[in-house]
Design an enzyme around this catalytic site. Structure first.
Site, PDB file in Angstrom:
ATOM      1  N   ASP A 153       0.783  -1.235   0.000  1.00 13.93           N
ATOM      2  CA  ASP A 153       0.000   0.000   0.000  1.00 13.93           C
ATOM      3  C   ASP A 153       0.818   1.290   0.000  1.00 13.93           C
ATOM      4  OD1 ASP A 153      -2.695  -0.923  -0.089  1.00 13.93           O
ATOM      5  OD2 ASP A 153      -2.427  -1.697   1.930  1.00 13.93           O
ATOM      6  N   ASP A 167      -6.759  -4.026  -5.783  1.00 14.24           N
ATOM      7  CA  ASP A 167      -6.375  -2.708  -5.257  1.00 14.24           C
ATOM      8  C   ASP A 167      -4.938  -2.343  -5.626  1.00 14.24           C
ATOM      9  OD1 ASP A 167      -8.139  -4.371  -3.709  1.00 14.24           O
ATOM     10  OD2 ASP A 167      -8.221  -2.858  -2.136  1.00 14.24           O
TER      11      ASP A 167
END
Length: 398
Positions: free
Chosen positions: A118, A177
């Site tokens: 992330d 994602d």
């Protein structure tokens, strides 16, 4: 000659009529955008007072009247400073910039984080915007370091960036994602950094293109790989209604991710993929009239189930960029849809009142219903992509 003059006059008249017809809509959007940023400026000052200086806001619990916070390693930690920077970019409010700068200060250390994929969300949405707006060279150094950290998760044998570490459930999970984090790598390579970062991004995008999507261009959430061989072990949807369902925000990540990768590469496969994902989203029979999707396109109980404002915000921003790369007919389709999403999110149905919602802008987002977390609440990334969509509309279509 006289016929030519008449023809030119007719063309000019038609153009003037079209502009006159378009003008009120554009004027309305211009006012809406101005109103939203002025509101955001005041509302985020409320939020800042609800969040201690050493943590980041995550969501708000209305029943407790309490803002839930996170440490800077939480995957959403970059969205709050990023949103502040979008507000500052529009309003030039020095108080907002000061708050953004302070939050960047506590986030900066995460440029070395390698615990998951992330880093793009965390460091590019924050420091990427900070560098773009302020041109402070220290911010670029932070982004460069974060890109190097992210590439430690690249697995050459499988040709992917591993999203999460191995667990009892998955050996080598990659989630849709992860497409969003490729912007960090591509941007750094294109701005003086190591060329291998963009190569990794392209390789990951190609592998995801091959393995993550169904024939209708919906995507799985998680693909589990054998990281030694690259073999696909299983395909699942952890945050959606079922493994074969279309989790709404997952579709949004794919739409945004392939649109963004086309920007960096001009690879037509990425553009075609984004267009096909857009078609899936916009033409889905379970898409509500206001274009704010249910939390899963195949959720049980539709229409009596939760909406996900965060998916609508990501979709709006992605469609506005996608419209830049297609013909006039498609462009109109995408811009019209994005405008409807923006108007819906800016309405009383989804946007909070000043001083309410803990200081967040949007209500009615969903984190993960299967995990019973962040259900029908504000979320930082919903606010971030909503304001990004407003900026894009203003910059590209007004």
């Amino acid at each position: 000659m006289r016929k030519l003059v008449v023809l030119l006059n007719l063309l000019m008249l038609n153009s003037a009529v079209l502009m006159a017809q378009d003008s009120p809509a554009k004027e309305g959007m211009s006012q809406l955008i101005d109103d939203q940023f002025k509101f955001a400026d005041q509302q985020y000052k409320v939020l800042s007072k609800n969040v201690p200086a050493d943590v980041m806001p995550q969501t708000y619990h209305a029943e407790k009247n309490k803002v839930q916070t996170s440490d800077t390693k939480w995957w959403c930690s970059g969205f709050y400073p990023g949103t502040l920077l979008y507000i500052y970019e529009y309003t030039k409010d020095p108080e907002i910039l000061a708050e953004a700068t302070a939050r960047l200060g506590i986030l900066e250390k995460e440029k070395h984080y390698t615990g998951n994929h992330d880093l793009g969300f965390m460091m590019y949405c924050s420091f990427g915007n900070a560098y773009r707006i302020t041109k402070n060279p220290a911010y670029k150094t932070t982004i460069d370091t974060a890109a190097a950290s992210l590439t430690t998760r690249y697995r050459p044998a499988a040709k992917v960036i591993q999203s999460w570490n191995a667990s009892k459930r998955w050996g080598g999970p990659v989630i849709i994602d992860n497409m969003m984090n490729l912007e960090l790598l591509s941007w750094v390579s294109d701005h003086g950094g190591d060329k291998k970062y963009k190569e990794v991004a392209i390789t990951h995008a190609n592998t995801t293109l091959k393995n993550h999507f169904r024939p209708d261009f919906s995507s799985y959430h998680v693909v589990d790989y054998d990281m030694k061989t690259g073999e696909v072990v299983k395909k699942q949807t952890a945050q959606g209604a079922a493994d074969e369902s279309a989790w709404s925000r997952g579709q949004s990540w794919g739409l945004y991710g392939y649109t963004m990768m086309y920007r960096f590469t001009k690879d037509k496969r990425y553009l075609d993929q984004a267009r096909n994902i857009a078609k899936f989203i916009l033409n889905h029979p379970n898409m509500p009239a206001d274009l704010v999707p249910y939390w899963d396109f195949n959720a049980p109980g539709i229409p009596n189930t939760y909406r996900d404002a965060s998916a609508a915000a990501v979709n709006a921003s992605a469609l506005l960029e996608l419209a830049q790369y297609v013909n006039k007919k498609e462009r109109k389709t995408y811009v019209t849809a994005a405008e409807k999403m923006i108007r819906s999110l800016a309405s009383d149905a989804y946007r909070a009142k000043l001083g309410e919602n803990g200081g967040f802008l949007l209500m009615h987002s969903v984190g993960s219903i299967p995990h019973k977390t962040e259900i029908d609440v504000p979320l930082t990334y919903a606010d971030y992509y909503f304001l990004e969509a407003l900026h894009r509309y203003k910059n590209w279509y007004l």
